[in-house]
Design an enzyme around this catalytic site. Structure first.
Site, PDB file in Angstrom:
ATOM      1  N   ASP A 166      10.276  17.314 -17.697  1.00 20.62           N
ATOM      2  CA  ASP A 166       9.084  17.264 -18.540  1.00 20.62           C
ATOM      3  C   ASP A 166       7.862  16.878 -17.695  1.00 20.62           C
ATOM      4  O   ASP A 166       7.780  15.746 -17.216  1.00 20.62           O
ATOM      5  CB  ASP A 166       9.295  16.229 -19.653  1.00 20.62           C
ATOM      6  CG  ASP A 166       8.292  16.394 -20.783  1.00 20.62           C
ATOM      7  OD1 ASP A 166       7.314  17.145 -20.595  1.00 20.62           O
ATOM      8  OD2 ASP A 166       8.487  15.783 -21.838  1.00 20.62           O
ATOM      9  N   ASP A 167       6.947  17.832 -17.515  1.00 23.14           N
ATOM     10  CA  ASP A 167       5.718  17.600 -16.751  1.00 23.14           C
ATOM     11  C   ASP A 167       5.946  17.512 -15.245  1.00 23.14           C
ATOM     12  O   ASP A 167       5.039  17.074 -14.517  1.00 23.14           O
ATOM     13  CB  ASP A 167       4.982  16.316 -17.195  1.00 23.14           C
ATOM     14  CG  ASP A 167       4.398  16.396 -18.592  1.00 23.14           C
ATOM     15  OD1 ASP A 167       4.477  17.462 -19.218  1.00 23.14           O
ATOM     16  OD2 ASP A 167       3.860  15.376 -19.058  1.00 23.14           O
TER      17      ASP A 167
ATOM     18  N   CYS B 292       3.750  21.077 -23.856  1.00 25.14           N
ATOM     19  CA  CYS B 292       5.190  21.037 -24.114  1.00 25.14           C
ATOM     20  C   CYS B 292       5.681  21.957 -25.233  1.00 25.14           C
ATOM     21  O   CYS B 292       6.514  22.839 -25.013  1.00 25.14           O
ATOM     22  CB  CYS B 292       5.606  19.614 -24.479  1.00 25.14           C
ATOM     23  SG  CYS B 292       5.214  18.379 -23.230  1.00 25.14           S
TER      24      CYS B 292
ATOM     25  N   ARG C 171       8.205  25.198 -24.815  1.00 22.83           N
ATOM     26  CA  ARG C 171       9.622  25.147 -25.185  1.00 22.83           C
ATOM     27  C   ARG C 171       9.958  26.147 -26.289  1.00 22.83           C
ATOM     28  O   ARG C 171      11.066  26.696 -26.327  1.00 22.83           O
ATOM     29  CB  ARG C 171       9.973  23.716 -25.608  1.00 22.83           C
ATOM     30  CG  ARG C 171       9.996  22.773 -24.416  1.00 22.83           C
ATOM     31  CD  ARG C 171       9.779  21.318 -24.775  1.00 22.83           C
ATOM     32  NE  ARG C 171       9.462  20.567 -23.577  1.00 22.83           N
ATOM     33  CZ  ARG C 171      10.345  19.871 -22.861  1.00 22.83           C
ATOM     34  NH1 ARG C 171      11.591  19.798 -23.256  1.00 22.83           N
ATOM     35  NH2 ARG C 171       9.969  19.244 -21.757  1.00 22.83           N
TER      36      ARG C 171
ATOM     37  N   LYS D  69      14.924  16.232 -24.628  1.00 27.30           N
ATOM     38  CA  LYS D  69      13.734  16.362 -25.464  1.00 27.30           C
ATOM     39  C   LYS D  69      13.674  17.705 -26.176  1.00 27.30           C
ATOM     40  O   LYS D  69      13.731  18.752 -25.552  1.00 27.30           O
ATOM     41  CB  LYS D  69      12.497  16.210 -24.578  1.00 27.30           C
ATOM     42  CG  LYS D  69      11.189  16.547 -25.278  1.00 27.30           C
ATOM     43  CD  LYS D  69      10.032  16.240 -24.379  1.00 27.30           C
ATOM     44  CE  LYS D  69       8.747  16.866 -24.897  1.00 27.30           C
ATOM     45  NZ  LYS D  69       7.598  16.466 -24.073  1.00 27.30           N
TER      46      LYS D  69
ATOM     47  N   HIS E 228      11.228  18.569 -29.221  1.00 28.13           N
ATOM     48  CA  HIS E 228       9.792  18.808 -29.399  1.00 28.13           C
ATOM     49  C   HIS E 228       9.476  20.092 -30.152  1.00 28.13           C
ATOM     50  O   HIS E 228       8.428  20.719 -29.927  1.00 28.13           O
ATOM     51  CB  HIS E 228       9.054  18.776 -28.046  1.00 28.13           C
ATOM     52  CG  HIS E 228       7.711  18.106 -28.200  1.00 28.13           C
ATOM     53  ND1 HIS E 228       6.927  17.736 -27.129  1.00 28.13           N
ATOM     54  CD2 HIS E 228       7.041  17.730 -29.302  1.00 28.13           C
ATOM     55  CE1 HIS E 228       5.818  17.181 -27.571  1.00 28.13           C
ATOM     56  NE2 HIS E 228       5.867  17.164 -28.891  1.00 28.13           N
TER      57      HIS E 228
ATOM     58  N   SER F 292       8.226  13.633 -27.243  1.00 30.52           N
ATOM     59  CA  SER F 292       7.887  13.040 -25.959  1.00 30.52           C
ATOM     60  C   SER F 292       8.079  11.533 -26.052  1.00 30.52           C
ATOM     61  O   SER F 292       8.010  10.946 -27.141  1.00 30.52           O
ATOM     62  CB  SER F 292       6.429  13.348 -25.598  1.00 30.52           C
ATOM     63  OG  SER F 292       6.220  14.738 -25.528  1.00 30.52           O
TER      64      SER F 292
ATOM     65  N   HIS G  18       7.689  12.692 -17.730  1.00 31.70           N
ATOM     66  CA  HIS G  18       6.613  12.444 -18.697  1.00 31.70           C
ATOM     67  C   HIS G  18       6.353  10.938 -18.778  1.00 31.70           C
ATOM     68  O   HIS G  18       7.286  10.145 -18.660  1.00 31.70           O
ATOM     69  CB  HIS G  18       7.060  12.990 -20.060  1.00 31.70           C
ATOM     70  CG  HIS G  18       5.961  13.121 -21.070  1.00 31.70           C
ATOM     71  ND1 HIS G  18       5.333  12.039 -21.647  1.00 31.70           N
ATOM     72  CD2 HIS G  18       5.404  14.221 -21.627  1.00 31.70           C
ATOM     73  CE1 HIS G  18       4.433  12.480 -22.506  1.00 31.70           C
ATOM     74  NE2 HIS G  18       4.443  13.790 -22.512  1.00 31.70           N
TER      75      HIS G  18
ATOM     76  N   ASP H 129       8.479  22.249 -17.795  1.00 33.64           N
ATOM     77  CA  ASP H 129       7.886  22.891 -18.976  1.00 33.64           C
ATOM     78  C   ASP H 129       6.398  23.188 -18.844  1.00 33.64           C
ATOM     79  O   ASP H 129       5.849  23.952 -19.637  1.00 33.64           O
ATOM     80  CB  ASP H 129       8.153  22.051 -20.229  1.00 33.64           C
ATOM     81  CG  ASP H 129       7.454  20.704 -20.186  1.00 33.64           C
ATOM     82  OD1 ASP H 129       7.121  20.226 -19.066  1.00 33.64           O
ATOM     83  OD2 ASP H 129       7.244  20.105 -21.252  1.00 33.64           O
ATOM     84  N   ASN H 130       5.762  22.553 -17.861  1.00 31.15           N
ATOM     85  CA  ASN H 130       4.333  22.812 -17.610  1.00 31.15           C
ATOM     86  C   ASN H 130       3.938  22.026 -16.376  1.00 31.15           C
ATOM     87  O   ASN H 130       4.778  21.351 -15.776  1.00 31.15           O
ATOM     88  CB  ASN H 130       3.444  22.447 -18.812  1.00 31.15           C
ATOM     89  CG  ASN H 130       3.716  21.097 -19.418  1.00 31.15           C
ATOM     90  OD1 ASN H 130       4.070  20.984 -20.586  1.00 31.15           O
ATOM     91  ND2 ASN H 130       3.601  20.031 -18.618  1.00 31.15           N
TER      92      ASN H 130
ATOM     93  N   LYS I 178      -1.465  20.084 -16.146  1.00 38.07           N
ATOM     94  CA  LYS I 178      -1.098  20.219 -17.553  1.00 38.07           C
ATOM     95  C   LYS I 178      -2.351  20.296 -18.419  1.00 38.07           C
ATOM     96  O   LYS I 178      -3.321  19.568 -18.159  1.00 38.07           O
ATOM     97  CB  LYS I 178      -0.267  19.001 -17.961  1.00 38.07           C
ATOM     98  CG  LYS I 178       0.168  18.978 -19.418  1.00 38.07           C
ATOM     99  CD  LYS I 178       1.054  17.781 -19.722  1.00 38.07           C
ATOM    100  CE  LYS I 178       1.446  17.715 -21.182  1.00 38.07           C
ATOM    101  NZ  LYS I 178       2.389  16.614 -21.466  1.00 38.07           N
TER     102      LYS I 178
END
Lengths: 414, 414
Positions: free
Chosen positions: B13-14, B53, B57, B106, B108, B131, B185, B237-238, B253
């Protein structure tokens, strides 16, 4: 006083730290500016005192933080404030030491007559008082508007012609030329002969034309036999905006991440600056006032705080400071960041993050030697550094805020 | 069907494009993730379908643009919308083809029961629905909250333990594990054994712990003799948010500059993916649905638009497309950017620039081969490309906006 150099200071508008070949750019060609670095020095840790135009230029000319000058944000033609008559500027200092002084280009320090460059130490002036996206776009000569129908594509050449003519007229005595180019600030305009020539699009064309005209100025100095007697410096007022390269540094104009405040800086002075020197000593454009004062045999005022220090040792050979000093970077009256030695502390953020999450991760502490792109926060690893810089920041911000009223009154002419 | 691989998809994540050693990072150590690239492939032009996010996803799981799914912005626990039951996801597709499926981490994509991972194709689930900065931070197992007192430092290990246990239980048949790590994250939490270990501060500690746990999973696959039968992929994811490296790409992001949407992607599948392949073919995470369908012998639905394409040829050896296809990047319902071949067109900007000057310089056209950092706008140089991409963008944005009402109704469960 034959040791006193002529001084030519060329400031581009919004040119990025990474826009020059000599700073690592592989797309644009800037051979003439590169030659200044090759024949002299590149200061790779030169900072503007602000991430935007007006405060950066206020600091450059006064040797003081923009907050002391009361000019903390970008002026536009609707504002009545400007550079106070009480401030003592680089051109005043040099003129008082016997220099002839001239400015050609962007002023951005006020629009009222008392703000004019000619009221602040420049014997001659031609240029735009504002950025080229602020209307009306009026060309001044001295204190008169000579046209409101400016051909922006002709400005780079015209400023350079003015500078060369001034140098020719004053070749026999020390002179100071502040050549503050309007480009590559948007809107981008360029002469036909450079249009379409660069691999970097219109922005690249503009930078390559600026390089060409810097070359004309260097050639003329050489022709006049003035090369060895003249300190030539090329820099920028802040990071790049919508285009332009930060050379991998984080952030752009507006940000106090390195990409917003680190500026390219090259200088040549044959005989005094050895060829091909590169220095990573942190320096700020407000250091130019005391530095140039030293070179010119001029006197730095003692009746007011001067934030710059004489960095002649750095400039002429890559000397370094025994102890690091802090450099503070504000947004308006908010202290955003502090550079101290290898460390950079971020306390606030601008532009404000739209997710409003900045409180989740600030402060941030970066080690610029390890991590020049400001990637990994080390505040948990170095609580001693965090404490020290937080304390320095709090005291300095308090000092600035305490004199806000007086500084703003001076900028307003009260 | 012994050719059908087990599939393990690890999504950080991130995590930034430049946060892995194998992507050029010199500060963090990620030897286990690097080994995946060394034994398999690195796709250096893998994109998330969004710079944040939830939409990223949604696209990953459905093979469709987030706009088609009606999930165009980040969900928080106050929102009632989520992934519609009507959507057909990667785990449903694989389960329908005979895979056992599990997700750990996660989600989301909604908080109502009909949104739960277990209602969208996963036989098992454990993790946070949101998150880790969205409260309450509740740990689910299946469809039950097992604790609202989550020890975030334990999550990376716990998710990995779940994944390993699931693999052990299903070692005899094809399985799909979607391991969606909560880290890096913010807020950053890490086990004591990794705390203070990385040169990259707490963020580095977290990344190095993620690497360690990826290594545990690889080791277990090896121990079980499943290495050759298992496609393992690691991605994000980003782009990175407040910390983390974009590897020199512009933006982070939230931005549709490359730093916000380009994600690291490495994959190994011994015997099918040759070792040490690097590909610069533009791929998007929504390509995984048709690609995995192909590998699993599953059927891609024909009753709805699927935006992904089968990129098996790229994944298994660095094949490339005969003709470039456009990839579109939105902020909510606004089309910000288009990638097409070597070109990237920017039509809008988010976050909005506080100087409100974006209309002065948009659109921007960058040549990513020449200028991967999106530095120099070439729209004036390539009006044909500008026209082509502007047209593609306008048509695609119109298509998305035309189905907005229906997509939002599905996401709202109407």
């Amino acid at each position: 006083m034959t040791d006193r150099p002529n001084i030519v200071l060329v400031v581009m508008d919004d040119l990025g730290y990474g826009d020059l070949s000599c700073m690592g750019n592989t797309i644009l060609r800037t051979p003439r500016i590169d030659s200044i670095a090759a024949e002299g020095i590149a200061l790779r840790h030169m900072y503007a005192a602000s991430a935007v135009c007006t405060p950066s230029r206020a600091a450059l000319l006064t040797g003081r933080y923009p907050q002391r000058v009361g000019l903390v944000k970008v002026l536009n033609p609707r504002h009545d404030t400007g550079l106070s008559s009480w401030e003592y500027t680089v051109p005043e200092l040099l003129r008082d030491a016997g220099y002839r002084t001239a400015m050609f280009g962007k002023w951005h320090l006020g629009r009222r007559p008392e703000h004019y460059p000619t009221r602040h130490g420049f014997d001659e002036y031609a240029g735009l008082l504002y950025s080229n996206d602020m209307h009306p776009v009026e060309l001044f000569e001295g204190e008169e508007v000579v046209t409101a129908d400016v051909d922006q594509a002709a400005l780079t050449r015209a400023y350079t012609d003015h500078a060369i003519a001034f140098i020719e007229r004053h070749a026999d005595r020390p002179f100071f030329v502040y050549l503050a180019h309007t480009m590559p600030h948007i809107p981008l305009h360029v002469e036909d002969e450079f249009s379409g020539r660069s691999a970097g699009g219109r922005y690249g064309d503009v930078v390559e034309s600026l390089d060409h005209h810097v070359g004309r100025l260097l050639d003329r100095l050489d022709d006049l036999g003035l090369a060895d007697d003249t300190l030539v410096m090329v820099t920028s007022d802040n990071g790049p905006w919508f285009e332009g390269s930060t050379g991998g540094l984080r952030g752009t104009k507006l940000h106090t991440y390195e990409g917003g405040i680190r500026v390219p800086f090259v200088a040549r002075w044959p005989g005094r600056i050895p060829a091909g020197v590169v220095s990573d000593e942190p320096v700020c454009l407000f250091d130019l006032l005391p530095t140039l004062a030293g070179l010119a045999g001029a006197t730095v005022p003692e009746d007011r705080p001067i934030d710059g220090t004489d960095v002649t040792a750095v400039l002429t050979g890559g000397g370094s400071r025994a102890e690091p000093r802090p450099l503070f970077f504000f947004h308006w009256w908010t202290l955003n960041a502090v550079r101290w030695g290898r460390w950079k502390l971020h306390l606030d953020r601008f532009p404000r993050d739209p997710s409003r999450a900045q409180d989740k991760e600030l402060p941030q502490l970066f080690d610029l030697e390890l991590d020049p792109a400001e990637t990994y926060d080390l505040k948990d690893r170095h609580p001693d550094v965090l404490d020290h810089l937080t304390g320095l920041a709090a005291r300095f911000e308090a000092e600035m805020v305490a004199q806000r009223e007086a500084a703003e009154a001076r900028a307003a002419g009260r």
